[in-house]
Design a protein around this motif. Structure first.
Motif, PDB file in Angstrom:
ATOM      1  N   ARG A 295      53.218 139.498  42.370  1.00  0.00           N
ATOM      2  CA  ARG A 295      52.160 138.509  42.137  1.00  0.00           C
ATOM      3  C   ARG A 295      51.180 138.517  43.303  1.00  0.00           C
ATOM      4  O   ARG A 295      51.567 138.705  44.455  1.00  0.00           O
ATOM      5  CB  ARG A 295      52.737 137.102  41.981  1.00  0.00           C
TER       6      ARG A 295
ATOM      7  N   LEU B 180      51.482 128.997  41.100  1.00  0.00           N
ATOM      8  CA  LEU B 180      52.751 128.611  40.478  1.00  0.00           C
ATOM      9  C   LEU B 180      53.520 127.629  41.364  1.00  0.00           C
ATOM     10  O   LEU B 180      54.082 126.642  40.873  1.00  0.00           O
ATOM     11  CB  LEU B 180      53.596 129.845  40.199  1.00  0.00           C
TER      12      LEU B 180
ATOM     13  N   THR C 202      59.394 135.256  46.956  1.00  0.00           N
ATOM     14  CA  THR C 202      59.995 136.000  45.843  1.00  0.00           C
ATOM     15  C   THR C 202      58.931 136.461  44.865  1.00  0.00           C
ATOM     16  O   THR C 202      58.947 137.610  44.398  1.00  0.00           O
ATOM     17  CB  THR C 202      61.034 135.121  45.123  1.00  0.00           C
ATOM     18  N   LEU C 203      57.992 135.577  44.542  1.00  0.00           N
ATOM     19  CA  LEU C 203      56.934 135.919  43.593  1.00  0.00           C
ATOM     20  C   LEU C 203      56.055 137.042  44.107  1.00  0.00           C
ATOM     21  O   LEU C 203      55.709 137.971  43.369  1.00  0.00           O
ATOM     22  CB  LEU C 203      56.089 134.679  43.297  1.00  0.00           C
ATOM     23  N   THR C 204      55.673 136.988  45.375  1.00  0.00           N
ATOM     24  CA  THR C 204      54.819 138.054  45.926  1.00  0.00           C
ATOM     25  C   THR C 204      55.593 139.361  46.040  1.00  0.00           C
ATOM     26  O   THR C 204      55.035 140.442  45.829  1.00  0.00           O
ATOM     27  CB  THR C 204      54.240 137.639  47.286  1.00  0.00           C
TER      28      THR C 204
ATOM     29  N   ARG D   4      64.237 133.930  32.388  1.00  0.00           N
ATOM     30  CA  ARG D   4      63.894 134.793  33.517  1.00  0.00           C
ATOM     31  C   ARG D   4      65.025 134.849  34.540  1.00  0.00           C
ATOM     32  O   ARG D   4      65.070 135.763  35.359  1.00  0.00           O
ATOM     33  CB  ARG D   4      62.618 134.282  34.190  1.00  0.00           C
TER      34      ARG D   4
ATOM     35  N   PRO E  91      49.488 138.104  36.537  1.00  0.00           N
ATOM     36  CA  PRO E  91      50.088 137.795  37.838  1.00  0.00           C
ATOM     37  C   PRO E  91      49.332 138.357  39.029  1.00  0.00           C
ATOM     38  O   PRO E  91      49.570 137.920  40.160  1.00  0.00           O
ATOM     39  CB  PRO E  91      51.490 138.406  37.736  1.00  0.00           C
TER      40      PRO E  91
ATOM     41  N   ALA F  67      50.738 133.456  43.070  1.00  0.00           N
ATOM     42  CA  ALA F  67      51.997 132.916  43.562  1.00  0.00           C
ATOM     43  C   ALA F  67      51.807 131.482  44.048  1.00  0.00           C
ATOM     44  O   ALA F  67      52.621 130.599  43.741  1.00  0.00           O
ATOM     45  CB  ALA F  67      52.538 133.789  44.691  1.00  0.00           C
TER      46      ALA F  67
ATOM     47  N   LEU G  94      60.294 130.515  47.171  1.00  0.00           N
ATOM     48  CA  LEU G  94      59.816 130.865  45.838  1.00  0.00           C
ATOM     49  C   LEU G  94      58.560 131.719  45.929  1.00  0.00           C
ATOM     50  O   LEU G  94      58.440 132.744  45.240  1.00  0.00           O
ATOM     51  CB  LEU G  94      59.522 129.600  45.028  1.00  0.00           C
ATOM     52  N   LYS G  95      57.637 131.329  46.798  1.00  0.00           N
ATOM     53  CA  LYS G  95      56.395 132.102  46.925  1.00  0.00           C
ATOM     54  C   LYS G  95      56.677 133.515  47.413  1.00  0.00           C
ATOM     55  O   LYS G  95      56.089 134.489  46.908  1.00  0.00           O
ATOM     56  CB  LYS G  95      55.435 131.392  47.874  1.00  0.00           C
TER      57      LYS G  95
ATOM     58  N   TYR H  21      57.683 140.394  43.960  1.00  0.00           N
ATOM     59  CA  TYR H  21      57.710 140.957  42.610  1.00  0.00           C
ATOM     60  C   TYR H  21      56.320 141.337  42.109  1.00  0.00           C
ATOM     61  O   TYR H  21      56.153 141.663  40.933  1.00  0.00           O
ATOM     62  CB  TYR H  21      58.375 139.985  41.646  1.00  0.00           C
TER      63      TYR H  21
END
Length: 294
Positions: free
Chosen positions: A245, A253, A239-241, A153, A75, A250, A236-237, A243
Motif C-alpha cells: 500500500r 485505512l 504491515t499495510l505498507t 483477510r 491500494p 495505508a 497496522l500501518k 504489503y
C-alpha cells in the motif's frame, strides 16, 4: 437498463447474481469478460474497460436507467481523495451527459459525526457521495457498517494461530454487516423505479458486537479457541505498507479504523429498516468456517 460496475467483485458479483433472474436488461463494465460465469455471459451486455475511463462509462451509461456504483480498491493511489473522488469524476460526467436517472453507490456512514473530517476512507466516501449528488441524479448511498467479510483477510491467522488483529478496542461494540445483505439492499433499490432524490440507506446488520464477542462466536463455530489482539496503529500501518500500500492509502485505512475506535461506527442510529438479517454467527457458519476448513 441497469449497469453494474465491479460485476466480479465481492459485492458486485452478488448484485449481478441477484439480478440475473429479473426481467431488466443488464449491462456490466469490466476489464476481463472471461471472468463472468457462463450464465452471466449469456444474460448481460459487456462494455470492456475501466469504469474510471470517460469513454468507457459514456458508452456503458447510454440508455441506462440505474447504475450500481462501486469504486474499486486502489491500494497504491497517491491520495485517498484520488482513489474515491478522482476515480468517480468521469462517471459523474457521464451520469449527466447520458441522462442516468438513479445511482446506488457503495459508501460509508458517518456523515455529521464529529470524527468524520479525518476518517480516511470514510471521509473520502462521503466526498464521493457529494460529487455524485451534485450531478442531479437520484442517489442512494449505501451507508455501510464494517464488513464481516473483511475477516476473511485474516483467515490464515484465525485458522493456524487462533488470533485476529486490529487497532480497535476489543470491548467496543459496533455494527457489522455481511456483503450478502449489502447486495440484497442494492438489488432492491436497483429494481425499484419509484424512488427519487438524494439520501442514504444504512446497512447495519442485526446486532452490535465487539471483537471480543466475535472471537467467542468464532471459537464456538470453529470448535477451537480464537482470540482478538489489539495492535498499535503504527504496526497496522507498517504491515499495510509492507504489503504494497502507498503511504497515503495505508494512513487512510488507519485513520478510518481510529475513527471507528472513537465511536464513528456507533453514530448511525439502528432502526428496523437499517437492521439486516445475517447474524455474525450465521456468517461464521456459512462463510468463515468453510474458508477456514478449505
Amino acid at each position: 437498463m441497469i449497469v453494474i460496475t465491479t460485476p466480479t467483485g465481492l459485492i458486485g458479483h452478488q448484485v449481478l447474481n441477484n439480478l440475473l433472474d429479473s426481467d431488466e436488461p443488464i449491462r456490466v463494465i469490466m476489464r476481463d469478460p472471461s471472468r463472468l460465469s457462463p450464465r452471466a455471459r449469456e444474460r448481460v451486455e459487456v462494455v470492456q474497460g475501466s469504469h474510471g475511463d470517460l469513454d468507457v462509462v459514456t458508452r456503458a451509461f447510454a440508455g441506462a436507467d440505474s447504475v450500481f456504483w462501486l469504486v474499486p480498491p486502489d491500494p497504491r493511489a497517491e491520495s485517498v481523495e484520488d482513489a474515491y473522488v478522482g476515480f468517480s469524476r468521469p462517471a459523474c460526467e457521464a451520469f449527466k451527459t447520458q441522462g442516468v436517472k438513479r445511482v446506488v453507490g457503495v459508501s460509508a456512514f458517518g456523515r455529521g459525526a464529529a470524527v468524520s473530517s479525518n476518517a480516511g476512507n470514510v471521509t473520502a466516501s462521503l466526498a464521493m457521495d457529494d460529487l455524485i449528488a451534485s450531478t442531479g441524479v437520484s442517489y442512494r448511498a449505501l451507508a455501510l457498517a464494517p464488513f464481516m467479510d473483511n475477516l476473511l483477510r485474516q483467515v490464515g491467522s484465525i485458522k493456524n494461530q487462533g488470533v485476529f488483529f486490529d487497532i480497535i478496542s476489543g470491548d467496543l461494540r459496533q455494527p457489522t454487516c455481511s456483503t450478502r445483505d449489502i447486495a440484497t439492499v442494492a438489488t432492491r433499490l436497483l429494481l425499484d423505479h419509484t424512488w427519487s432524490g438524494v439520501g442514504s440507506c444504512p446497512v447495519l446488520g442485526p446486532e452490535d458486537l465487539s471483537y471480543n464477542d466475535m472471537a467467542q462466536i468464532m471459537s464456538e463455530v470453529l470448535g477451537r479457541p480464537v482470540r482478538y489482539q489489539q495492535i498499535p496503529a503504527e504496526s497496522l500501518k507498517a504491515t499495510l505498507t509492507n504489503y504494497g500500500r502507498s503511504e497515503a492509502m495505508a494512513q487512510a485505512l488507519v485513520d478510518m479504523m481510529a475513527a471507528y475506535d472513537q465511536g464513528l461506527a456507533t453514530a448511525e442510529p439502528r432502526t428496523p429498516e437499517s437492521s439486516t438479517p445475517t447474524s455474525f454467527r450465521q456468517w461464521c457458519e456459512e462463510v468463515l468456517k468453510p474458508a477456514a476448513l478449505a
